[in-house]
Design an enzyme around this catalytic site. Sequence first.
Site, PDB file in Angstrom:
ATOM      1  N   LYS A  65      -9.969   1.927  -2.304  1.00 39.38           N
ATOM      2  CA  LYS A  65     -10.345   1.515  -1.230  1.00 39.38           C
ATOM      3  C   LYS A  65     -11.737   1.874  -0.715  1.00 39.38           C
ATOM      4  O   LYS A  65     -11.773   2.809  -0.779  1.00 39.38           O
ATOM      5  CB  LYS A  65      -9.098   1.817  -0.018  1.00 39.38           C
ATOM      6  CG  LYS A  65      -9.447   1.432   1.322  1.00 39.38           C
ATOM      7  CD  LYS A  65      -8.103   2.044   2.053  1.00 39.38           C
ATOM      8  CE  LYS A  65      -8.396   1.448   3.617  1.00 39.38           C
ATOM      9  NZ  LYS A  65      -7.257   1.797   4.662  1.00 39.38           N
ATOM     10  N   GLU A  70       1.090  -1.095  -0.101  1.00 33.80           N
ATOM     11  CA  GLU A  70      -0.111   0.000  -0.046  1.00 33.80           C
ATOM     12  C   GLU A  70       1.099   1.410  -0.128  1.00 33.80           C
ATOM     13  O   GLU A  70       1.970   1.432   0.703  1.00 33.80           O
ATOM     14  CB  GLU A  70      -0.835   0.180   1.243  1.00 33.80           C
ATOM     15  CG  GLU A  70      -1.749   1.380   1.364  1.00 33.80           C
ATOM     16  CD  GLU A  70      -2.194   1.336   2.801  1.00 33.80           C
ATOM     17  OE1 GLU A  70      -3.451   2.165   3.001  1.00 33.80           O
ATOM     18  OE2 GLU A  70      -2.020   0.757   3.861  1.00 33.80           O
ATOM     19  N   CYS A 117      -5.105  -2.376   3.332  1.00 33.98           N
ATOM     20  CA  CYS A 117      -4.980  -2.096   4.606  1.00 33.98           C
ATOM     21  C   CYS A 117      -5.977  -2.789   5.984  1.00 33.98           C
ATOM     22  O   CYS A 117      -6.360  -4.098   5.619  1.00 33.98           O
ATOM     23  CB  CYS A 117      -4.671  -0.580   4.989  1.00 33.98           C
ATOM     24  SG  CYS A 117      -4.348  -0.258   6.542  1.00 33.98           S
TER      25      CYS A 117
END
Length: 540
Positions: free
Chosen positions: A362, A296, A415
């Site tokens: 995301k 990420e 994440c």
Amino acid sequence: MSWADRARVLADRLKPSRLRADLLNLTRRQRALALIFLGLFAGLSAAPLFFFPALALGLTALIWLLDGCRDEEKPARSAAWRTFLFSWAYLGAGVFWVAFAFWNRGGAFIYFGPLVAIGGAAFLAAFWAAAGAIYVRLGLSGPVRVLAFAILFLAAESVKGLPFTQFPWNLPAHVFEAGGAVSQSAAWFGTWGLSFLTLLMFASPAALAGPGNELQRRLPFLISLLVLASLYASGTHRLNSAEVAYHEDLVFRLVDVDIDQREKWAEGGEALVRTRYLELTAAEGIDEVTHVVWPEGALPLFLIEDSTSIAALTEILTQDQVLLAGTPRRERAAEGGFQYFNSLVAIQFTGQRPRVLGLYDKVRLVPFGEYVPLSGLLSSLGIQTLQELVAGYSPGIEFAALSDANAPPFLPLICYEVVFSGIVPGGESRPDWLLNISNDAWFGPTAGPVQHRNIAQYRSIETGLPMIRAASRGYSGVIDPFGRNVIDIDRRYEGVTDVRLPESGPLTIYLMTKGLFFWVIYILSILTICAVVVRNQRQT
């Protein structure tokens, strides 16, 4: 006094009824200190220690102390306060690493570290406090109160973890190390189902003291021991019979760069980080690699727009390889300016112009890390400081598998998206594997990265899907469909690791039924408590 006499005295002092009486006889100040100590001790049950008896001891003592609230002038208020002190210490011990993330950012963020660590734990504890107050208001006694406790405190976990904070971190189930025997039950009940069973099992010793005859007091504890033994035995059988095959035609190169976040974001950090990622990507054996994985936000820039990085990668990846990289992304907003996204991009490099095969933005952003909850309200009140400090990402539209990246269809999870159950679809929409990219460097040498990996492993158990993880200063590697770390890379390692992708496992009962087993057990438990409460009210 002989050793035999001393042993008898010790055995007498350790009787559940004696321990319960000692707790109830504490002064107000002693009780507060005991609750904080018990909460901190219960925190030892979380990763990386996994000392789960500590949670059993803490929950048992908490129930006994809640029993004493019925004699207080304001029972519900007293119960809320006692539960708050315990859970503030317990939950705080599990998420103290959040403060390190703010300190690591430096600047004005440093001042928010203690506030978030202490105040955040207090905010989370408020949900447990509410559960404690309701528990005492029900007025239940005897062994049945253990069932009520488990129902209410699982509800508190779900409320604090889903709609409000979106932070279902360190659930009760997570005290069992993922990939071990007991954790395998998540394939049947899901993590929430195992959490309910954990609360029931670990609270059951409280029934050994208090109202009820001897059989009634012992039965919940004996049943809990039987359930725990059954979970262990069935999980051991599942692991012993597990067979894992691998995709022999796919080789993934995991690139790990060990760099401090302040150095990464300092002046000149962009060129430094780019150079290190490119040099490692080009390491020996690159011609045998089919996919390169960067974590990420690997580079502190917009990779898709960075011609320097793309040109260099074109020189390195000459065999139609695909780069799977985490990167910030921006696009022009309709009202002017830009919208920013935390994204994963799949780029194929051929002899011609590189082309984007897939893009994922995301969906679930980190509260106070990528967005500020209720930011509109804060702005209307003139509270701008913290909102301006946060990156201000926009959420993606939906979770979506990528099926055109020269690999079996996979679901990207960026994440902490990996901490949520229920994201991975079943049936024909079920992907073949999961890709979790993260930047755990913010959390330094704390328990955060270990806990993150442990929770990620539970997603593989629930879904029966393997996972590839690429985490900056976290734990990169490969997780098989049973939640076991096939390859586990040290968080401070710098280099490349070429790995093969495990094939997906059989469809799990949890994914097939969407957690039906858990819901049946939980709803029947609620109905049981409702029936007991109604009966008690009719008898009074």
